[in-house]
Design a protein around this motif. Structure first.
Motif, PDB file in Angstrom:
ATOM      1  N   THR A 188       0.844  -1.193   0.000  1.00  0.00           N
ATOM      2  CA  THR A 188       0.000   0.000   0.000  1.00  0.00           C
ATOM      3  C   THR A 188       0.877   1.240   0.000  1.00  0.00           C
ATOM      4  OG1 THR A 188      -1.697  -1.179   1.251  1.00  0.00           O
ATOM      5  CG2 THR A 188      -1.835   1.225   1.214  1.00  0.00           C
ATOM      6  N   GLY A 236      -6.545   4.077  10.949  1.00  0.00           N
ATOM      7  CA  GLY A 236      -7.779   3.307  10.904  1.00  0.00           C
ATOM      8  C   GLY A 236      -7.979   2.560   9.604  1.00  0.00           C
ATOM      9  N   GLY A 237      -7.113   2.808   8.631  1.00  0.00           N
ATOM     10  CA  GLY A 237      -7.215   2.132   7.344  1.00  0.00           C
ATOM     11  C   GLY A 237      -6.494   0.789   7.361  1.00  0.00           C
ATOM     12  N   THR A 238      -6.357   0.189   6.196  1.00  0.00           N
ATOM     13  CA  THR A 238      -5.725  -1.125   6.096  1.00  0.00           C
ATOM     14  C   THR A 238      -4.520  -1.074   5.165  1.00  0.00           C
ATOM     15  OG1 THR A 238      -7.209  -1.777   4.293  1.00  0.00           O
ATOM     16  CG2 THR A 238      -7.861  -2.360   6.543  1.00  0.00           C
ATOM     17  N   SER A 284      -2.008  -3.459   2.822  1.00  0.00           N
ATOM     18  CA  SER A 284      -1.851  -4.750   2.166  1.00  0.00           C
ATOM     19  C   SER A 284      -0.387  -5.165   2.227  1.00  0.00           C
ATOM     20  CB  SER A 284      -2.307  -4.668   0.705  1.00  0.00           C
ATOM     21  OG  SER A 284      -3.678  -4.363   0.623  1.00  0.00           O
ATOM     22  N   GLY A 287      -1.992  -7.598  14.331  1.00  0.00           N
ATOM     23  CA  GLY A 287      -2.456  -8.745  13.555  1.00  0.00           C
ATOM     24  C   GLY A 287      -1.672  -9.984  13.932  1.00  0.00           C
ATOM     25  N   SER A 307      -4.102  -8.288   4.628  1.00  0.00           N
ATOM     26  CA  SER A 307      -4.191  -6.891   5.033  1.00  0.00           C
ATOM     27  C   SER A 307      -4.074  -6.763   6.545  1.00  0.00           C
ATOM     28  CB  SER A 307      -5.509  -6.271   4.562  1.00  0.00           C
ATOM     29  OG  SER A 307      -6.610  -6.951   5.126  1.00  0.00           O
ATOM     30  N   THR A 357      -5.100  -4.063   9.685  1.00  0.00           N
ATOM     31  CA  THR A 357      -5.897  -2.889  10.063  1.00  0.00           C
ATOM     32  C   THR A 357      -5.129  -2.050  11.067  1.00  0.00           C
ATOM     33  OG1 THR A 357      -7.970  -4.092   9.699  1.00  0.00           O
ATOM     34  CG2 THR A 357      -8.067  -2.090  11.032  1.00  0.00           C
ATOM     35  N   LEU A 358      -4.956  -0.779  10.762  1.00  0.00           N
ATOM     36  CA  LEU A 358      -4.214   0.125  11.639  1.00  0.00           C
ATOM     37  C   LEU A 358      -5.130   0.718  12.704  1.00  0.00           C
ATOM     38  CD1 LEU A 358      -2.106   2.089   8.993  1.00  0.00           C
ATOM     39  CD2 LEU A 358      -1.346   0.201  10.446  1.00  0.00           C
ATOM     40  N   ASP A 391      -6.592   3.850  15.253  1.00  0.00           N
ATOM     41  CA  ASP A 391      -7.083   5.180  14.885  1.00  0.00           C
ATOM     42  C   ASP A 391      -6.030   6.255  15.142  1.00  0.00           C
ATOM     43  OD1 ASP A 391      -7.083   5.653  17.640  1.00  0.00           O
ATOM     44  OD2 ASP A 391      -9.220   5.214  17.834  1.00  0.00           O
TER      45      ASP A 391
END
Length: 219
Positions: A57, A63-65, A67, A94, A108, A110-111, A113
């Motif tokens: 990515t 808060g997004g992901t 890859s 993860g 993926s 997930t981060l 916030d």
């Protein structure tokens, strides 16, 4: 006279290139486990085998992901390893990702916030962001997941809080986690230096032959 001047020029060029290469050949990009500032700069990798871990990515907001792809993560006993991910060597973001029999994995992450990233900046002085992948700690079925290994890859936050472009790490096999990653490649400069040194030796040989011929002719 011309030969001697050529020798002097070659010697100066070799010396100057040597001064440039010596202090800048390698640049440490990680911290040792005992002295590292956790959260601010990545701890050094524990590289084993030809493993690769890549964040694919380009940018992501809190808060997004993200890859990722991974390859070469196989167990001593055969089959893929179990991957666990940490943000800036601090919090797990993860776990339980299984590589296939050939050691390949993708997925993926997930981060957290924005508040977590602000905390990292204020508490740890973080201005760079990376994901650590760890393997070798064990498997859900109790089987061995060795060898233990640790790699990381940087990513960039899209809100301007810092970071670098995505990188692939862990491509040089070693058995130690305290070795720094190498900096810029200097093979071209080293080859140029070697060429100049060879030219200097050749010029010296020609100069000696000319002087011997003159001595013989004068005798």
């Amino acid at each position: 006279m011309i030969i001697r001047r050529l020798l002097a020029v070659c010697a100066l060029l070799v010396a100057s290139l040597g001064l440039v290469i010596t202090p800048n050949a390698y640049a440490a990009d990680c911290e040792g486990p005992a002295t590292g500032e956790r959260g601010k700069k990545p701890l050094c990798e524990l590289e084993v085998g030809d493993r690769k871990f890549t964040i694919t990515t380009g940018e992501v907001a809190p808060g997004g992901t993200l890859s990722f792809t991974a390859s070469g993560f196989t167990r001593d006993e055969g089959g893929g390893q179990t991957l666990t991910f940490k943000l800036n060597d601090i919090d797990i973001v993860g776990s339980g990702v299984e590589a296939d029999a050939q050691g390949n994995a993708s997925g993926s992450i997930t981060l957290p916030d924005a508040a977590v990233f602000e905390k990292y900046k204020s508490e740890y002085g973080s201005d760079r962001w990376w994901i650590r992948v760890l393997v070798g700690s064990g498997r859900a079925d109790g089987a061995s997941d060795l060898p233990a290994a640790s790699y990381y890859a940087d990513f960039k936050l899209s809100d301007g809080t810092g970071g670098t472009t995505p990188t692939t790490s862990g491509t040089t096999p070693t058995t130690s986690g305290t070795l720094p990653k190498t900096g810029i490649e200097d093979h071209g400069v080293l080859l140029a230096t070697g060429g100049l040194a060879l030219a200097a030796l050749l010029a010296l040989a020609i100069d000696r032959r000319i002087r011997r011929r003159r001595l013989t002719e004068s005798a």
